[in-house]
Scaffold this motif. Structure first.
Motif, PDB file in Angstrom:
ATOM      1  N   ASN B 144      33.621  32.982 -70.363  1.00 15.61           N
ATOM      2  CA  ASN B 144      34.808  32.305 -69.980  1.00 15.61           C
ATOM      3  C   ASN B 144      34.584  30.922 -69.479  1.00 15.61           C
ATOM      4  O   ASN B 144      35.656  30.038 -69.751  1.00 15.61           O
ATOM      5  CB  ASN B 144      35.594  33.010 -69.116  1.00 15.61           C
ATOM      6  N   THR B 145      33.556  30.826 -68.707  1.00 14.78           N
ATOM      7  CA  THR B 145      33.402  29.387 -68.110  1.00 14.78           C
ATOM      8  C   THR B 145      33.436  28.588 -69.073  1.00 14.78           C
ATOM      9  O   THR B 145      33.975  27.246 -68.764  1.00 14.78           O
ATOM     10  CB  THR B 145      31.808  29.609 -67.335  1.00 14.78           C
ATOM     11  N   PHE B 146      33.129  28.529 -70.417  1.00 16.08           N
ATOM     12  CA  PHE B 146      32.677  27.406 -71.367  1.00 16.08           C
ATOM     13  C   PHE B 146      34.128  27.734 -72.225  1.00 16.08           C
ATOM     14  O   PHE B 146      34.234  27.106 -73.244  1.00 16.08           O
ATOM     15  CB  PHE B 146      31.782  27.742 -72.295  1.00 16.08           C
ATOM     16  N   GLY B 147      35.209  28.522 -71.724  1.00 13.50           N
ATOM     17  CA  GLY B 147      36.122  28.478 -72.460  1.00 13.50           C
ATOM     18  C   GLY B 147      36.470  29.594 -73.812  1.00 13.50           C
ATOM     19  O   GLY B 147      37.205  29.194 -74.626  1.00 13.50           O
ATOM     20  N   TYR B 148      35.411  30.261 -73.807  1.00 17.11           N
ATOM     21  CA  TYR B 148      35.226  31.100 -75.044  1.00 17.11           C
ATOM     22  C   TYR B 148      35.823  32.457 -74.691  1.00 17.11           C
ATOM     23  O   TYR B 148      35.558  32.946 -73.546  1.00 17.11           O
ATOM     24  CB  TYR B 148      33.521  31.542 -75.520  1.00 17.11           C
ATOM     25  N   GLY B 149      36.321  33.210 -75.686  1.00 13.03           N
ATOM     26  CA  GLY B 149      37.165  34.289 -75.617  1.00 13.03           C
ATOM     27  C   GLY B 149      36.215  35.540 -76.401  1.00 13.03           C
ATOM     28  O   GLY B 149      35.224  35.079 -76.983  1.00 13.03           O
ATOM     29  N   ALA B 150      36.588  36.551 -75.975  1.00 18.82           N
ATOM     30  CA  ALA B 150      35.648  38.050 -76.342  1.00 18.82           C
ATOM     31  C   ALA B 150      35.874  38.067 -78.164  1.00 18.82           C
ATOM     32  O   ALA B 150      35.149  38.938 -78.543  1.00 18.82           O
ATOM     33  CB  ALA B 150      36.182  39.159 -75.724  1.00 18.82           C
ATOM     34  N   ALA B 151      36.683  37.312 -78.466  1.00 20.16           N
ATOM     35  CA  ALA B 151      37.145  37.478 -80.066  1.00 20.16           C
ATOM     36  C   ALA B 151      37.547  36.235 -80.614  1.00 20.16           C
ATOM     37  O   ALA B 151      38.121  36.292 -81.690  1.00 20.16           O
ATOM     38  CB  ALA B 151      38.311  38.517 -80.272  1.00 20.16           C
ATOM     39  N   ASP B 152      36.778  35.102 -80.188  1.00 24.53           N
ATOM     40  CA  ASP B 152      36.924  33.904 -80.821  1.00 24.53           C
ATOM     41  C   ASP B 152      36.266  33.563 -81.968  1.00 24.53           C
ATOM     42  O   ASP B 152      35.216  33.854 -82.126  1.00 24.53           O
ATOM     43  CB  ASP B 152      36.568  32.660 -79.924  1.00 24.53           C
ATOM     44  N   GLU B 199      46.001  39.802 -83.220  1.00 26.67           N
ATOM     45  CA  GLU B 199      46.194  40.509 -81.848  1.00 26.67           C
ATOM     46  C   GLU B 199      44.820  40.477 -81.005  1.00 26.67           C
ATOM     47  O   GLU B 199      44.725  40.352 -79.781  1.00 26.67           O
ATOM     48  CB  GLU B 199      46.823  41.762 -81.939  1.00 26.67           C
ATOM     49  N   THR B 200      43.723  40.975 -81.771  1.00 25.29           N
ATOM     50  CA  THR B 200      42.527  41.234 -81.308  1.00 25.29           C
ATOM     51  C   THR B 200      42.098  39.728 -80.723  1.00 25.29           C
ATOM     52  O   THR B 200      41.411  39.712 -79.585  1.00 25.29           O
ATOM     53  CB  THR B 200      41.610  41.607 -82.368  1.00 25.29           C
ATOM     54  N   VAL B 201      42.181  38.781 -81.743  1.00 24.22           N
ATOM     55  CA  VAL B 201      41.590  37.318 -81.011  1.00 24.22           C
ATOM     56  C   VAL B 201      42.618  37.100 -79.843  1.00 24.22           C
ATOM     57  O   VAL B 201      41.707  36.627 -78.830  1.00 24.22           O
ATOM     58  CB  VAL B 201      42.044  36.387 -82.114  1.00 24.22           C
ATOM     59  N   LYS B 202      43.884  37.446 -79.762  1.00 19.51           N
ATOM     60  CA  LYS B 202      44.624  36.983 -78.442  1.00 19.51           C
ATOM     61  C   LYS B 202      43.974  38.060 -77.355  1.00 19.51           C
ATOM     62  O   LYS B 202      43.952  37.544 -76.157  1.00 19.51           O
ATOM     63  CB  LYS B 202      46.100  37.500 -78.890  1.00 19.51           C
ATOM     64  N   LYS B 203      44.029  39.298 -77.513  1.00 19.46           N
ATOM     65  CA  LYS B 203      43.415  40.110 -76.536  1.00 19.46           C
ATOM     66  C   LYS B 203      42.329  39.602 -75.923  1.00 19.46           C
ATOM     67  O   LYS B 203      41.865  39.927 -74.769  1.00 19.46           O
ATOM     68  CB  LYS B 203      43.087  41.514 -76.954  1.00 19.46           C
ATOM     69  N   GLY B 204      41.298  39.145 -76.753  1.00 25.97           N
ATOM     70  CA  GLY B 204      39.988  38.650 -76.692  1.00 25.97           C
ATOM     71  C   GLY B 204      40.016  37.565 -75.431  1.00 25.97           C
ATOM     72  O   GLY B 204      39.283  37.582 -74.733  1.00 25.97           O
ATOM     73  N   LYS B 205      41.009  36.943 -75.604  1.00 25.36           N
ATOM     74  CA  LYS B 205      41.381  35.834 -74.741  1.00 25.36           C
ATOM     75  C   LYS B 205      41.445  36.317 -73.313  1.00 25.36           C
ATOM     76  O   LYS B 205      41.569  35.477 -72.061  1.00 25.36           O
ATOM     77  CB  LYS B 205      42.370  34.791 -75.096  1.00 25.36           C
ATOM     78  N   ALA B 206      42.057  37.558 -73.255  1.00 25.44           N
ATOM     79  CA  ALA B 206      42.453  37.944 -71.910  1.00 25.44           C
ATOM     80  C   ALA B 206      41.179  38.907 -71.287  1.00 25.44           C
ATOM     81  O   ALA B 206      41.421  39.379 -70.061  1.00 25.44           O
ATOM     82  CB  ALA B 206      43.731  39.041 -72.244  1.00 25.44           C
TER      83      ALA B 206
END
Lengths: 284, 344
Positions: B144-152, B199-206
């Protein structure tokens, strides 16, 4: 695609033992391929990776000057095998007629255009004289000589037997368009020249800093004591140049080994001004 | 977008492995790691992240560069031919996908192209794979430090999302589209699938990992300014035993050694992963070593990733995958060190 890791084949045409300890030799290499020879455009201060298959590669400064076309020379010290020295030992075992590999020219060079029009003070210690020899031969060659102001050389070695390029030195000493100061730490019975450490000689010679650049290469201890002399003489940090050494492998800025701060010595160097070095972390 | 039922997954693996080299996660004695697939049944999708990074696909731990043969004084030498069949790497986590771009800047940049990296990279389609967005991130991770999400999906040619019964495959590049189009047995995904993917991509951001405010330009200057603070560096690296595990696990550590190996008359010039934390990394033939102490070498590692790489290539050479922290035998954590340096 060009593969920068592949060495060019080179013929070893001449091997000169430079010193009485027999552990420093100059290798004159000629190109096996005409095409390679035409592509190999270099300037004093650059280096090459000497390659022996089965042993490895060693980064070595180019000791010849591009004003002497047709061949390239490298002066190589044989190092102990405890911490390395596989390649330099193998090189020293070669005979004339052998074939080895070469990658290069690599790294930046002595800044010829910056030196042009200025007085140049060349200071060398011991074995570190190789790319300085290249620079001197370049500057005094034919029409090139006019591009530079006064040329002063201070060169020192521990003993007379450890001075490199003795024949060439003798010829330089006879020239009217340059001043040579050759010194040894300790002379012997036959030594008629100067005795004393390089920093002391620099102090005696006291070259003017007016429109002058000094190019210094030598062991760290020599550089440490020589720099203050040049500060006292009024040389600015931009006008003090040196060539760094670091352990290298690839020579092309990829293997990540030879950095000092954000500079790779192999690609951004090896030539730096003191002003540039002072911008870098003390990590060398 | 395409999809395939989970129970048909081995079919996809089989086809890809027949066409050319396929690299995918395989469970072994040392945990799950990327391997060239011989048996489709070996591939697993049940892992958090691989122990070692996927960099070995483009930059093997040991790689022959030149092979030679020496006979009667004559030497025949040839660069090692590179795989010409298109390859696929499947199952790369989003943060690891970003590591390829960081490595590209180095191996393809600064005016010299590394042909060994380039040929493999050009030749390989990257199938990214979302983390499980319903699960918490590993405590070591800090992507997250680098702005990456779990499903980017950015950086992948094809991005893969796992649902209860299926794998959704969305092409992100032309190369990815070509690959999916060539796999006739895949089903076309419906509107509902598209929705699940988004939705997965979005949830990944969370999904939250550890995170710190680190501006590349600021940290680059900061680290150089605290370079001479020996007390700090010695304190934070006190436990380091210079084993190099962090660099071997790292997806963006690229330092290598070159060495010759010869048996009788045949040999090769190879390159191997090296580590700036090793004693002899900078040991010169003269015996001089500019970085004889461990704190100096670990400092080099941190400064290289967070300062020198920024100066040279404009980005931090770290993706926050957390591997170095997970593999470290003495619990050194680069995230904490950088965070602490940042606050000095």
């Amino acid at each position: 695609m060009e593969n920068p890791y592949i060495p060019m084949p080179m013929n070893v045409v001449k091997i000169t033992t430079e010193v009485d300890t027999n552990d420093i030799k100059t290798f004159r290499l000629t190109f096996v391929s005409k095409e390679d020879e035409e592509k190999f455009k270099y300037l004093p201060g650059q280096f090459g990776e000497l390659s022996i298959y089965g042993k490895g590669e060693s980064p070595i400064g180019i000791a010849s000057s591009p004003t002497d076309p047709g061949y390239v020379e490298f002066t190589v010290q044989r190092t102990g095998t405890l911490v390395g020295g596989m390649v330099t030992t193998a090189l020293h075992d070669l005979e004339e007629g052998a074939q080895i590999g070469l990658r290069g020219p690599l790294g930046n060079a002595w800044p010829i255009d910056f030196l042009a029009g200025k007085n140049v003070v060349v200071v060398g210690g011991g074995f570190a004289f190789t790319t300085l020899r290249s620079l001197i031969n370049y500057m005094i060659h034919g029409e090139n000589r006019k591009r530079f102001g006064d040329i002063t050389v201070v060169y020192g070695a521990r003993t007379p037997g450890l001075l490199l390029y003795k024949d060439e030195m003798a010829a330089w000493q006879k020239r009217k368009d340059m001043v040579m100061h050759v010194t040894v730490d300790r002379g012997d019975a036959s030594w008629k020249g100067r005795e004393g450490f390089v920093p002391t000689v620099c102090k005696d010679v006291a070259p003017s800093s007016k429109n002058a650049v000094t190019v210094i290469c030598g062991p760290p201890i020599m550089i440490k004591f020589t720099l203050p002399v040049f500060f006292d003489l009024g040389f600015s940090r931009e006008n003090i140049l040196t060539s760094l050494e670091m352990r290298m492998k690839c020579g092309i800025g990829k293997c990540g080994r030879c950095n000092v701060g954000n500079k790779y010595v192999c690609k951004d160097g090896p030539v730096f001004s003191l002003a540039q070095l002072e911008q870098l972390p003390r990590d060398y | 977008m395409k999809k395939i039922a989970i129970d048909q997954f081995s079919e996809l693996v089989k086809v890809l492995a027949e066409r050319g080299p396929l690299y995918a996660p395989v469970k072994g004695k040392e945990g799950v790691n990327f391997q060239a697939i011989k048996n489709p049944a070996d591939v697993t999708l049940d892992f958090y992240n691989t122990v070692l990074s996927p960099k070995s696909v483009f930059f093997p731990q040991s790689e022959d560069m030149i092979r030679y043969r020496i006979t009667h004084g004559a030497t025949e030498a040839q660069p090692v031919p590179q795989e010409s069949r298109p390859a696929v790497i499947l199952g790369v986590r989003p943060c690891d996908v970003r590591s390829f771009e960081i490595m590209d800047r180095h191996f393809l940049g600064a005016g010299v192209i590394d042909p060994y990296w380039k040929s493999k990279r050009d030749n390989t389609t990257v199938i990214g794979f979302a983390f499980d967005v319903s699960a918490a991130a590993d405590p070591a991770d800090f992507y997250n430090t680098f702005g990456y999400g779990a499903a980017d999906p950015e950086g992948s040619d094809v991005f893969m999302v796992r649902t209860d019964k299926a794998l959704l495959l969305k092409s992100m590049t032309d190369r990815g589209k070509k690959l999916l189009d060539s796999l006739g047995f895949l089903q076309v995904a419906g509107a509902q699938d598209e929705k699940v993917f988004e939705e997965t991509v979005k949830k990944g951001k969370a999904v939250r990992t550890r995170s710190a405010e680190i501006n590349p330009q600021v940290i680059a200057k900061k680290l150089v300014s605290v370079f001479d603070n020996g007390e700090f560096w010695q304190k934070v690296t006190m436990a380091c035993i210079a084993c190099g595990a962090c660099t071997y696990g790292c997806p963006t550590c690229y330092c290598f050694d070159i060495s010759d190996e010869m048996l009788f008359k045949e040999g090769s010039r190879k390159r191997f992963w090296d580590a700036c934390t090793f004693t002899d990394f900078t040991l010169e033939a003269s015996g001089h070593n500019p970085r004889p102490r461990i704190f100096q070498r670990y400092r080099q590692k941190v400064c290289h990733k967070y300062s020198y790489h920024v100066d040279k290539y404009g980005c931090i050479s770290c993706v926050g995958c957390g591997r170095c922290t997970r593999v470290c035998p003495v619990n050194i954590d680069i995230f904490s060190i950088v965070d602490e340096a940042n606050k000095l």
